[in-house]
Motif scaffolding. Structure first.
Motif, short mmCIF file in Angstrom:
data_model
loop_
_atom_site.label_atom_id
_atom_site.label_comp_id
_atom_site.label_asym_id
_atom_site.label_seq_id
_atom_site.Cartn_x
_atom_site.Cartn_y
_atom_site.Cartn_z
N PHE A 160 1.37 4.83 -4.09
CA PHE A 160 1.07 6.26 -4.24
C PHE A 160 2.05 7.09 -3.41
CE2 PHE A 160 -2.02 9.80 -2.89
CZ PHE A 160 -1.69 10.62 -3.96
N ALA A 161 2.25 6.69 -2.16
CA ALA A 161 3.17 7.44 -1.29
C ALA A 161 4.58 7.45 -1.87
CB ALA A 161 3.17 6.85 0.12
N LEU A 166 -5.48 8.83 -8.22
CA LEU A 166 -4.89 9.51 -7.07
C LEU A 166 -3.90 10.58 -7.50
CD1 LEU A 166 -4.39 6.44 -4.69
CD2 LEU A 166 -5.95 8.37 -4.33
N LEU A 172 4.64 9.92 -4.75
CA LEU A 172 4.69 11.30 -4.25
C LEU A 172 6.08 11.65 -3.73
CD1 LEU A 172 1.38 11.80 -2.20
CD2 LEU A 172 1.91 12.59 -4.52
N GLN A 182 0.83 -1.21 0.00
CA GLN A 182 0.00 0.00 0.00
C GLN A 182 0.86 1.25 0.00
OE1 GLN A 182 -3.26 0.19 2.74
NE2 GLN A 182 -3.84 -1.94 2.44
N LEU A 183 2.02 1.19 -0.63
CA LEU A 183 2.91 2.35 -0.64
C LEU A 183 3.14 2.91 -2.04
CD1 LEU A 183 5.55 1.21 2.03
CD2 LEU A 183 3.82 3.02 2.27
N ASN A 235 -2.22 4.42 -8.34
CA ASN A 235 -3.49 4.69 -9.02
C ASN A 235 -3.46 6.02 -9.76
OD1 ASN A 235 -3.92 2.73 -6.88
ND2 ASN A 235 -6.10 2.92 -7.35
#
Lengths: 319, 319
Positions: free
Chosen positions: A205-206, A237, A209, A202-203, A234
């Motif tokens: 997107f982070a 996002l 960024l 679950q990283l 995604n």
């Protein structure tokens, strides 16, 4: 500096790895229109590998992109540029038209660290034909620093436009990404950088960024995260979060609503425990993908024991 | 410094917000055993609000925690400490035993910024009864800085052990979290800090890591992310990623395998587009939750238009 990022949507190319590119022409057209309306800069519409070199017995238009076919299904180029990915040893130079005769704008070369020389040969060819180019070094989390230093001596001298940090195993966290980006910037200051993430922990997107905030300008993503195993960062996002007036979320929501929910019912990707585990232990997701295709698919404790037992690391396969 | 973080698993308390605390005793027992074996420091086993003050017509053991009931179902305390959350105006002081007579170790007080004075009165009472305490300031992303400064004058003088940054709307990104943590550390240097995240933008885990790396020591999470709307940071991700020799992933995998997949079939939480949208626009998820309960649940474009139209912001409700 957030506005200088560019998004490359990889839904067709990376998503095809989980459904054998079983995408309808209508979907690809809707996706292209949606991405164009959303202001997404690039769409990677598939692989441009050679069906002959891969001994393909069936047609697969998104795996073996054909310029005439592309012109037919997308007669009008809109805002979004088109890119294709190729693999080392799978490209037939005779398949590649000069850029001005092709709907493609960019060709990206995927390679492991040991093949960087071969990758750069292909880059040179595509560059000479007029394409934008990138070199996507896979499985970066397993590359020893000395090999990277050697490879980057070649990269620095090549005409490649963008060099990618590819987190193939979804094992990097934001601190790791920051470290890698700084290293890349030091070693190849004359190149633009790109990031391709996977969402095992679950990283995705982070991490994307973090890369952007550290100066990476090419950001890979997929609509609704559709990509191999845990999927990618995604697209929706990025479009909604990056401060860029030309980005619009609504057209991406339209694609999700019309197509992605149904596709997610048919094919599996995303945060799924065996992929989380393979990301955590920094392994290729292939073992987890095989496990998900077996009857034991939800036996997570058993899977964890299997891949963390001392014997597991003796598997003969390299990545 | 990664080893000083402590995990508070909120599966029952925050997860209960989506299934009206419809958890079997067996599940709560399995969760407690699993968290203890995993080395998770705290389990928030529910709310300790008063059924009388809430005019409850039905029993709800995890919403109205009762010390005798807890002793019955968990006759043996193991590694994991127990915590409960209370809301302002919903606590009956007569319900609260001194800590040495209660299975609970910690009581946490949730409040909005305007009620910090009332929150600290409760904290004082729980502190005097021997409990560890925290103050969880909700909806932090909407709090003006001057209100925070005023509130923190009171917080600084109170005996509260931990002050939480609560991203109620799932609207913060790692850069926001870093900024908030630095502000909290400057303003209340004598307090430990906590973080409670929501996963609307797939940033709950990354935000929690960012907080930890900036000195936050109390980390809220839920197994498989089960929590209101988009859910919380996943306990399994913290346990496997934080470098602490006492953490074990396998017992958490066991709980997921035995219970969570089935629960996820029955109840909905996680990365779901209307929650992503409400996080992005920094709104309470209640409108999105109502939408998900309607026939239009997957009409994302329509939902986006609804919540971003100029009229939407004129809704009379405060948060």
């Amino acid at each position: 500096m957030e506005h200088i990022g560019k998004i490359i949507d990889c839904t067709i190319r990376d998503g095809g790895l989980i459904n054998n590119w079983d995408f309808s022409v209508e979907f690809v057209q809707d996706l292209y229109d949606g991405l164009s309306a959303a202001g997404v800069e690039y769409m990677e519409i598939g692989y441009k590998n050679s069906p002959k070199l891969l001994n393909a017995t069936e047609p697969n238009p998104w795996r073996f992109l054909d310029d005439n076919f592309l012109k037919e299904i997308l007669p009008e180029k809109k805002f979004t540029k088109l890119s294709a990915l190729v693999d080392i040893g799978r490209v037939d130079p005779d398949d590649i038209l000069p850029r001005e005769q092709s709907p493609l704008d960019m060709i990206r070369v995927a390679c492991y660290i040991r093949e960087v020389d071969k990758g750069l040969e292909l880059v040179q060819m595509f560059h000479d034909l007029g394409y934008e180019t990138s070199l996507n070094i896979m499985a970066l989390s397993s590359v020893p620093e000395n090999q990277l230093i050697e490879a980057f001596k070649l990269v620095k001298e090549s005409p490649v436009d963008v060099v990618y940090i590819v987190d193939s195993f979804g094992s990097l966290d934001p601190a790791d990404v920051e470290h890698q980006v700084k290293k890349f910037k030091e070693m190849i200051p004359n190149k633009q950088l790109g990031i391709h993430t996977h969402n095992n922990m679950q990283l995705a997107f982070a991490n994307t960024l973090t890369a952007m905030r550290n100066g990476v300008t090419f950001l890979d993503s997929s609509v609704y995260g559709m990509g191999r195993a845990a999927g990618n960062c995604n697209t929706e996002l990025l479009v909604t979060h990056i401060q860029k007036p030309s980005y619009e979320l609504k057209p991406v929501l339209g694609v999700i609503e019309k197509h992605m929910l149904e596709m997610r019912q048919k094919w599996e990707w995303g945060y799924i425990i065996p992929y989380m585990i393979s990301g955590t232990i920094n392994e290729h997701p292939r073992v987890a993908m095989a496990y998900r295709a077996s009857e034991d698919r939800d036996q997570y404790v058993n899977f964890y024991d299997k891949v963390t037992s001392p014997e597991a690391s003796l598997a003969p396969e390299s990545n």
